[in-house]
Scaffold this motif. Structure first.
Motif, PDB file in Angstrom:
ATOM      1  N   GLN A   1      55.697  25.426  51.507  1.00 31.47           N
ATOM      2  CA  GLN A   1      55.382  24.375  50.539  1.00 31.47           C
ATOM      3  C   GLN A   1      54.300  24.883  49.607  1.00 31.47           C
ATOM      4  OE1 GLN A   1      53.840  20.586  51.944  1.00 31.47           O
ATOM      5  NE2 GLN A   1      54.808  19.561  50.217  1.00 31.47           N
ATOM      6  N   GLY A   2      54.642  24.961  48.343  1.00 34.02           N
ATOM      7  CA  GLY A   2      53.688  25.457  47.377  1.00 34.02           C
ATOM      8  C   GLY A   2      54.362  25.766  46.055  1.00 34.02           C
ATOM      9  N   ALA A   3      53.598  26.335  45.152  1.00 38.45           N
ATOM     10  CA  ALA A   3      54.088  26.687  43.824  1.00 38.45           C
ATOM     11  C   ALA A   3      54.282  28.192  43.744  1.00 38.45           C
ATOM     12  CB  ALA A   3      53.098  26.230  42.746  1.00 38.45           C
ATOM     13  N   GLY A   4      55.434  28.597  43.223  1.00 42.44           N
ATOM     14  CA  GLY A   4      55.720  30.022  43.103  1.00 42.44           C
ATOM     15  C   GLY A   4      55.785  30.468  41.664  1.00 42.44           C
ATOM     16  N   ARG A   5      55.360  31.690  41.412  1.00 44.25           N
ATOM     17  CA  ARG A   5      55.454  32.266  40.073  1.00 44.25           C
ATOM     18  C   ARG A   5      55.633  33.772  40.201  1.00 44.25           C
ATOM     19  NH1 ARG A   5      51.191  34.390  37.383  1.00 44.25           N
ATOM     20  NH2 ARG A   5      51.708  33.206  35.490  1.00 44.25           N
ATOM     21  N   LEU A   6      56.170  34.387  39.151  1.00 42.32           N
ATOM     22  CA  LEU A   6      56.347  35.835  39.149  1.00 42.32           C
ATOM     23  C   LEU A   6      55.012  36.498  38.844  1.00 42.32           C
ATOM     24  CD1 LEU A   6      59.760  36.269  37.279  1.00 42.32           C
ATOM     25  CD2 LEU A   6      59.312  35.739  39.669  1.00 42.32           C
ATOM     26  N   ALA A   7      54.712  37.547  39.623  1.00 43.87           N
ATOM     27  CA  ALA A   7      53.438  38.254  39.447  1.00 43.87           C
ATOM     28  C   ALA A   7      53.668  39.746  39.291  1.00 43.87           C
ATOM     29  CB  ALA A   7      52.531  37.976  40.635  1.00 43.87           C
ATOM     30  N   GLY A   8      54.752  40.084  38.599  1.00 47.75           N
ATOM     31  CA  GLY A   8      55.091  41.487  38.416  1.00 47.75           C
ATOM     32  C   GLY A   8      56.472  41.769  38.944  1.00 47.75           C
ATOM     33  N   ALA A   9      56.921  43.003  38.792  1.00 48.49           N
ATOM     34  CA  ALA A   9      58.264  43.378  39.220  1.00 48.49           C
ATOM     35  C   ALA A   9      58.403  43.223  40.731  1.00 48.49           C
ATOM     36  CB  ALA A   9      58.569  44.813  38.808  1.00 48.49           C
ATOM     37  N   GLY A  10      59.333  42.343  41.135  1.00 47.52           N
ATOM     38  CA  GLY A  10      59.613  42.166  42.550  1.00 47.52           C
ATOM     39  C   GLY A  10      58.500  41.521  43.346  1.00 47.52           C
ATOM     40  N   VAL A  11      57.604  40.797  42.698  1.00 44.26           N
ATOM     41  CA  VAL A  11      56.481  40.170  43.398  1.00 44.26           C
ATOM     42  C   VAL A  11      56.421  38.689  43.033  1.00 44.26           C
ATOM     43  CG1 VAL A  11      53.984  40.149  43.784  1.00 44.26           C
ATOM     44  CG2 VAL A  11      55.174  42.322  43.405  1.00 44.26           C
ATOM     45  N   VAL A  12      56.314  37.845  44.047  1.00 44.74           N
ATOM     46  CA  VAL A  12      56.140  36.407  43.852  1.00 44.74           C
ATOM     47  C   VAL A  12      54.788  35.999  44.393  1.00 44.74           C
ATOM     48  CG1 VAL A  12      56.983  34.105  44.482  1.00 44.74           C
ATOM     49  CG2 VAL A  12      58.616  35.938  43.995  1.00 44.74           C
ATOM     50  N   GLU A  13      54.016  35.326  43.563  1.00 43.20           N
ATOM     51  CA  GLU A  13      52.738  34.770  44.000  1.00 43.20           C
ATOM     52  C   GLU A  13      52.955  33.313  44.384  1.00 43.20           C
ATOM     53  OE1 GLU A  13      48.120  34.488  42.480  1.00 43.20           O
ATOM     54  OE2 GLU A  13      49.736  34.368  41.009  1.00 43.20           O
ATOM     55  N   ILE A  14      52.461  32.934  45.551  1.00 45.76           N
ATOM     56  CA  ILE A  14      52.646  31.577  46.056  1.00 45.76           C
ATOM     57  C   ILE A  14      51.285  30.938  46.274  1.00 45.76           C
ATOM     58  CG2 ILE A  14      53.631  30.133  47.871  1.00 45.76           C
ATOM     59  CD1 ILE A  14      55.511  32.455  48.536  1.00 45.76           C
ATOM     60  N   VAL A  15      51.071  29.794  45.632  1.00 48.10           N
ATOM     61  CA  VAL A  15      49.892  28.972  45.895  1.00 48.10           C
ATOM     62  C   VAL A  15      50.342  27.871  46.835  1.00 48.10           C
ATOM     63  CG1 VAL A  15      48.077  27.516  44.941  1.00 48.10           C
ATOM     64  CG2 VAL A  15      48.908  29.494  43.644  1.00 48.10           C
ATOM     65  N   GLU A  16      49.928  27.943  48.075  1.00 48.75           N
ATOM     66  CA  GLU A  16      50.372  26.972  49.061  1.00 48.75           C
ATOM     67  C   GLU A  16      49.516  25.723  48.983  1.00 48.75           C
ATOM     68  OE1 GLU A  16      51.477  28.608  52.984  1.00 48.75           O
ATOM     69  OE2 GLU A  16      50.728  30.520  52.198  1.00 48.75           O
ATOM     70  N   GLY A  17      50.151  24.569  49.186  1.00 48.63           N
ATOM     71  CA  GLY A  17      49.437  23.308  49.132  1.00 48.63           C
ATOM     72  C   GLY A  17      50.395  22.166  48.955  1.00 48.63           C
ATOM     73  N   ILE A  18      49.878  21.000  48.579  1.00 45.30           N
ATOM     74  CA  ILE A  18      50.695  19.816  48.394  1.00 45.30           C
ATOM     75  C   ILE A  18      50.572  19.356  46.955  1.00 45.30           C
ATOM     76  CG2 ILE A  18      50.479  19.117  50.805  1.00 45.30           C
ATOM     77  CD1 ILE A  18      48.393  17.080  49.953  1.00 45.30           C
ATOM     78  N   PRO A  19      51.583  18.629  46.433  1.00 40.90           N
ATOM     79  CA  PRO A  19      51.555  18.227  45.026  1.00 40.90           C
ATOM     80  C   PRO A  19      50.405  17.276  44.715  1.00 40.90           C
ATOM     81  CG  PRO A  19      53.749  17.967  45.987  1.00 40.90           C
ATOM     82  CD  PRO A  19      52.804  18.225  47.112  1.00 40.90           C
ATOM     83  N   ASP A  20      49.892  17.378  43.507  1.00 41.32           N
ATOM     84  CA  ASP A  20      48.896  16.443  43.003  1.00 41.32           C
ATOM     85  C   ASP A  20      49.643  15.316  42.307  1.00 41.32           C
ATOM     86  OD1 ASP A  20      46.823  15.052  41.940  1.00 41.32           O
ATOM     87  OD2 ASP A  20      46.126  16.641  40.606  1.00 41.32           O
TER      88      ASP A  20
END
Length: 488
Positions: free
Chosen positions: A120-139
């Motif tokens: 559970q969290g927000a995902g975004r691309l952080a470069g080639a083949g890398v996903v950055e995930i900020v885990e947490g709950i929705p605001d």
């Protein structure tokens, strides 16, 4: 490298995301699903599943108002509210949200049983083949409609990066709002905010007459609300078969809905316990609530897409080919964030195609010509294949036959007063290339036509298949027989 040696990260747990995840797991990949609000996405939690459940409730109530027409009498005057049949909207919404949560849990259990990690969290691309995930709950305290994969997370617990051989973006879309019609979550609402209503609207003004607007206008009319539907076009459902849309609009008007065609909303404001919709020609419509159904925008902002080389359209949708590839190597996309066709079934197919292609499994490119769709008004409108407009404008050389359901014996027994079936067959080969069904449960009746389109059946093959007598499907076979009889 085999599929078993590869990792897949899916950003978004709606139909495009969870179907892709299941497909990838079946092929042996290590799969992670990142979902911000809940497994199933908006389709399950706020959009498709809840809206169809609300429509089912309204249709159930309509049986009481139709009872006298088939000889069944109550003590009242024949209208649900006069018979003591009323909708308690808090109970209705509680049941609907319970159904949505149950469906979400069922999907999550299926994913987990397949060995898929859910984060559970927000995902975004952080470069080639890398996903950055900020885990947490929705605001969700603000009452606004945040992007499911933006950075607006309350109680963000941690952040981590995952390397992936394949990344699938399936972040969906959210309701579009107007600068002059800002939802407040109480009287001015998007279609995702109606589930918190504490009272049934006395007079609901629906702004927008596309699929979402028409379906929910029908639902609240059936629940006993006064409804005004504002359409900027010549008719409701402007993107649908004209004959079908005219039937539905006639039914709306006959049942008491006010339909304002060629009336574009310019602004919506709240005045105490009322809302006022100002039309661009200066007219004003006053009601107790307003629901905005003026389209959607893709959830693609603040995800590092452009930086990763993912091409976007001017509207913000992700550009994909027929196997769901984006312009960035190893990055695929599916669902409403691509703008291909906003249907859960299409999103799911895009997701399955994406992982099959990425992991080297046999796959056929997406074919929109075989997609069947349905609008859950009463009567429903189901379509597949080419359209009447395709034929009328010369894009397809085909013939059409339309049969009214008022001639069908089963329809008479069920007191069906509106609807038709329409078949399209290519000239010469007489191959069935499309069809339209307007009837109760048209979503079920369209399947035989979809099979015919997908398998290139001709009218003789279609009509020679036995149908039950009496049945609504008998009209499908009869339409095919009539197409055979038509000659140059």
């Amino acid at each position: 490298m085999s599929a078993a040696d590869r990792s897949v990260v899916v950003i978004g747990g709606g139909p495009g995301g969870y179907e892709a995840a299941l497909g990838a797991a079946q092929l042996g990949a290590e799969v992670t699903v990142v979902e911000r609000a809940g497994v199933g996405g908006a389709a399950v939690l706020t959009d498709c599943v809840p809206s169809k459940a609300l429509i089912a409730t309204a249709d159930f109530m309509d049986r009481f108002s139709a009872a006298k027409r088939i000889g069944v009498h109550f003590d009242g005057a024949g209208v649900p509210r006069d018979q003591g049949v009323t909708a308690h909207i808090t109970d209705v919404n509680s049941r609907i949200m319970g159904l949505a949560q149950t469906q979400s849990r069922d999907i999550a259990e299926r994913l987990e049983s397949a060995g898929i990690e859910i984060v559970q969290g927000a995902g975004r691309l952080a470069g080639a083949g890398v996903v950055e995930i900020v885990e947490g709950i929705p605001d969700v305290e603000s009452g606004e409609e945040p992007s499911p994969h933006g950075a607006d997370l309350a109680e963000a617990d941690s952040s981590r990066r995952i390397e992936a051989d394949v990344i699938l973006i399936a972040t969906g879309a959210r309701p579009r709002v107007m600068d002059t019609a800002v939802p407040d979550g109480e009287r001015i609402l998007t279609w995702q905010q109606i589930w918190d209503l504490q009272e049934l609207p006395e007079h609901l003004i629906v702004v927008g007459s596309g699929v979402t607007g028409a379906e929910l206008a029908h639902a609240y009319l059936g629940l006993g609300c006064q409804v005004t539907l504002i359409s900027s076009r010549d008719r409701v459902l402007p993107g649908e078969d004209a004959d079908a849309a005219n039937v539905v609009e006639d039914v709306f008007r006959r049942r008491g809905m006010t339909v304002l065609n060629r009336s574009r909303a310019g602004a919506v404001r709240r005045e105490g316990e009322e809302v006022v919709v100002t039309l661009e020609d200066g007219r004003e419509v006053t009601g107790s609530h307003a629901m905005l159904a003026v389209g959607s925008i893709p959830n693609t902002t603040d995800m590092g897409l452009a930086e990763a080389g993912v091409s976007l359209t001017r509207s913000g949708h992700i550009e994909v080919d027929r196997v769901s590839r984006t312009s960035a190597p190893g990055v695929y996309a599916a669902g409403d964030c691509t703008g291909v066709l906003p249907l859960a079934s299409v999103a799911a197919m895009q997701g399955r195609i994406a992982v099959a292609h990425a992991l080297g499994d046999a796959v056929a490119p997406l074919s929109l010509g075989r997609v069947s769709s349905n609008i859950f008004t009463d009567p429903e409108i189901a379509t597949v294949g080419v359209s009447q407009a395709d034929i009328d404008e010369g894009r397809v050389d085909a013939r059409a036959v339309m049969l009214p359901l008022t001639k069908n014996p089963r329809a008479k027994m069920q007191n069906v007063q509106d609807g038709f079936v329409k078949l399209f067959a290519r000239r010469g080969s007489q191959t069935i290339v499309g069809g339209v069904v307007v009837s109760p449960r048209a979503s079920e009746l369209i399947f035989p036509i979809a099979l015919a389109v997908a398998n290139r059946l001709n009218v003789d093959q279609f009509s020679s298949t036995f149908t039950v007598y009496p049945s609504m499907s008998g009209s499908l076979a009869e339409a095919a027989r009539q197409l055979h009889e038509i000659t140059d």
